[in-house]
Design an enzyme around this catalytic site. Structure first.
Site, mmCIF file in Angstrom:
data_model
loop_
_atom_site.group_PDB
_atom_site.id
_atom_site.type_symbol
_atom_site.label_atom_id
_atom_site.label_comp_id
_atom_site.label_asym_id
_atom_site.label_seq_id
_atom_site.Cartn_x
_atom_site.Cartn_y
_atom_site.Cartn_z
ATOM 1 N N GLU A 1 -2.208 -9.045 4.259
ATOM 2 C CA GLU A 1 -2.219 -9.519 5.656
ATOM 3 C C GLU A 1 -3.618 -9.661 6.237
ATOM 4 O OE1 GLU A 1 -1.684 -4.968 5.957
ATOM 5 O OE2 GLU A 1 -1.245 -6.594 4.561
ATOM 6 N N CYS B 1 0.830 -1.208 0.000
ATOM 7 C CA CYS B 1 0.000 0.000 0.000
ATOM 8 C C CYS B 1 0.870 1.266 0.000
ATOM 9 C CB CYS B 1 -0.988 -0.035 1.162
ATOM 10 S SG CYS B 1 -2.393 1.077 0.918
ATOM 11 N N SER C 1 2.445 -13.719 32.841
ATOM 12 C CA SER C 1 3.388 -13.897 33.949
ATOM 13 C C SER C 1 3.588 -15.374 34.270
ATOM 14 C CB SER C 1 2.931 -13.130 35.192
ATOM 15 O OG SER C 1 1.781 -13.707 35.778
ATOM 16 N N HIS D 1 -3.768 -5.140 0.631
ATOM 17 C CA HIS D 1 -3.256 -5.638 1.908
ATOM 18 C C HIS D 1 -3.338 -7.164 1.963
ATOM 19 C CE1 HIS D 1 -2.727 -1.829 4.115
ATOM 20 N NE2 HIS D 1 -3.692 -1.395 3.309
ATOM 21 N N SER E 1 0.910 -12.539 38.586
ATOM 22 C CA SER E 1 -0.425 -11.941 38.678
ATOM 23 C C SER E 1 -1.530 -12.986 38.618
ATOM 24 C CB SER E 1 -0.628 -10.959 37.524
ATOM 25 O OG SER E 1 -0.676 -11.666 36.293
ATOM 26 N N GLY E 2 -1.180 -14.195 38.194
ATOM 27 C CA GLY E 2 -2.193 -15.217 37.952
ATOM 28 C C GLY E 2 -2.602 -15.270 36.496
ATOM 29 N N GLY E 3 -2.137 -14.287 35.694
ATOM 30 C CA GLY E 3 -2.490 -14.233 34.272
ATOM 31 C C GLY E 3 -1.589 -15.110 33.420
ATOM 32 N N VAL E 4 -1.919 -15.190 32.145
ATOM 33 C CA VAL E 4 -1.201 -16.067 31.215
ATOM 34 C C VAL E 4 0.247 -15.625 31.045
ATOM 35 C CG1 VAL E 4 -1.102 -16.870 28.812
ATOM 36 C CG2 VAL E 4 -3.299 -16.680 29.965
#
Length: 509
Positions: free
Chosen positions: A169, A79, A226, A167, A221-224
């Protein structure tokens, strides 16, 4: 060393998507601002120029210096990138008579062109531009057209340079992935060996080489993010890694205990700190959302620093930073305007004088999950919905109290467990309950009630940048609402949020 494709960013909303599509081909791609191109080394196999909101005719349009690239490395302009390649060498780029935006049929003219090998003669592409290349420089060759524009793609005679005005993508370009594959594998010669397993192997080596057996601390933190960072670091550093998990009193029901148990099963050394009372005391009477976030961030740093001081000879602070954070901080236009501040441990290194290590800084969120799977982390951890650092504090509109937290936790558990029970949890990107500062009249039995209203929020998204509300069935929503009202003392009304992002945000604060 890892072979890679460099993407020069001109500010397009699709730039990250280019990197994601190339990485789906198991080829490593890295994004740089157009004016901060790194010194090419033997690992750089090709360069892509992204789109841009600018026109090449704008006075302040981004004009890169391609001296070290043109003719030396395969180059693909997308583009704006294609228009710049034409404009900079004497071609003509003019405003389109009819702005081309949306689907178009692309017809390959040069069937032997390696960029379009295996591409259908008439294939659907996605256009998004207000300018059009109307004349090419003398040594440029038209390789494809659409019904509306003659020069939809080109190559440069005598050098490995291509340009396309659509584009590849985006999902709407039917064979876009094949076009990118032709560029990175056929033209650039990439082998496609960048896999979760190869990432783990190289990351472990890098962690060991960098830290040299010195002590590392990581805030969990308990998240994915970390969790994956912790397991990866544990593989590399073993007993030299100490993790700290702070209970800020703003987690979901039983979350602190459940997550702690899962960390132990993963073999992590975790120091748990229950600082609930400290956080709640500091938040007392605070209603303004940004102020809440800043208080939570400050108190977290204080608690983390206090606990980290008990660990001797720490030299490194690990963080679960992922690639979108890195891209944002080095954006072409500088960091985006602050919609809301994010809670992390970014303030710690300066205060604690620790060196920083970010083992996931090269990965997108979906790649983090794939690496986590390769590390053997259970799906129930990897597939958890995103949960904000400030936790339930920003899902309580107005001041936070123990009673409000009790009400919200009970309602939240019913909603989340309902999603899991009906097989909807993994189909929804994020779900939450928001407690409103509103009381409404209701009737329970023969009695009049005047109690709280809550909002159910569920959204579909891929990365959280944009989102649409989940089309959950009315029967399901009705059953969840009924269960909340019947079982949670203090709630007599439930509503469902059907706003999208933008203009709304996913969280309410």
């Amino acid at each position: 060393m890892q072979e890679k494709i460099i993407i020069l960013d001109f500010g397009s909303q699709y730039t990250q998507l280019i990197a994601r599509r190339i990485r789906e081909l198991n080829v490593y791609a890295e994004i740089f601002p157009y004016n901060r191109f790194p010194e090419p080394d033997r690992n750089v196999k090709g360069v892509i120029l992204s789109g841009s909101p600018f026109s090449v005719r704008d006075e302040n349009a981004p004009f890169p210096n391609l001296e070290g690239i043109r003719g030396k490395l395969p180059l693909l302009g997308i583009c704006y990138g294609a228009q710049y390649l034409a404009h900079c060498c004497g071609g003509v780029v003019l405003p389109s008579e009819k702005r081309e935006y949306g689907r178009a049929m692309f017809y390959v003219k040069e069937i032997e062109d390696p960029l379009f090998r295996g591409i259908s003669y008439g294939t659907q592409v996605w256009m998004s531009h207000g300018d059009t290349i109307t004349r090419l420089p003398a040594d440029y060759i038209i390789t494809g057209s659409t019904a509306d524009i003659d020069i939809a793609s080109f190559r440069v005679s005598g050098e490995p340079t291509w340009g396309i005005q659509f584009h590849p993508e985006v999902y709407h370009t039917s064979e876009g992935k094949k076009i990118l594959e032709n560029f990175v594998k056929e033209i650039c010669g990439c082998s496609g060996d960048w896999t979760p397993e190869s990432f783990i192997e190289s990351a472990i080596k890098e962690i060991r080489d960098k830290t040299k057996g010195e002590k590392i601390i990581l805030g969990l933190s308990g998240g994915v993010d970390s969790t994956v960072a912790a397991v990866l670091l544990n593989r590399a550093a073993g007993s030299n890694l100490d993790c700290i998990f702070v209970n800020n009193g703003l987690l979901r029901k039983n979350e602190f205990e459940n997550v702690l148990e899962s960390y132990k099963k993963l073999g992590l050394r975790v120091r748990s700190v229950d600082a609930s009372d400290i956080f709640l005391k500091e938040l007392e009477g605070i209603s303004e959302p940004e102020q809440k976030r800043k208080i939570i961030g400050r108190v977290f740093i204080e608690v983390f620093e206090s606990e980290a001081a008990k660990i001797k000879n720490v030299k490194w602070l690990a963080q679960g930073t992922i690639y979108p954070d890195v891209i944002e901080s080095a954006s072409v236009n500088g960091p985006s305007a602050t919609i809301k501040s994010h809670h992390n441990v970014g303030g710690l290194p300066e205060k604690m004088k620790l060196k920083v290590i970010e083992p996931l800084r090269l990965l997108f969120k979906d790649e983090v999950r794939r690496v986590g799977k390769a590390l053997g982390i259970p799906d129930e951890i990897l597939n958890r919905h995103p949960f904000p650092g400030p936790g339930l504090a920003i899902r309580i509109i107005g001041p936070v109290t123990k009673e409000k937290l009790r009400i919200l936790r009970e309602a939240d558990e019913i909603f989340i467990e309902g999603l899991k029970k009906h097989g909807l949890y993994d189909k929804v990107w994020q779900a939450a309950v928001i407690l409103l500062p509103v009381q409404s009249v209701g009737v329970m039995g023969d009695e009049r009630t005047y109690e709280n209203a809550v909002v159910l929020r569920a959204v579909d998204s891929t990365d959280g940048m944009t989102a649409d509300f989940s089309r959950l069935q009315y029967d399901f929503l009705g059953n969840v609402a009924s269960e909340i009202i019947n079982k949670v003392k203090g709630i007599n009304r439930v509503v469902y949020d059907i706003s999208s992002k933008p203009p709304s945000t996913i969280e309410w604060e």
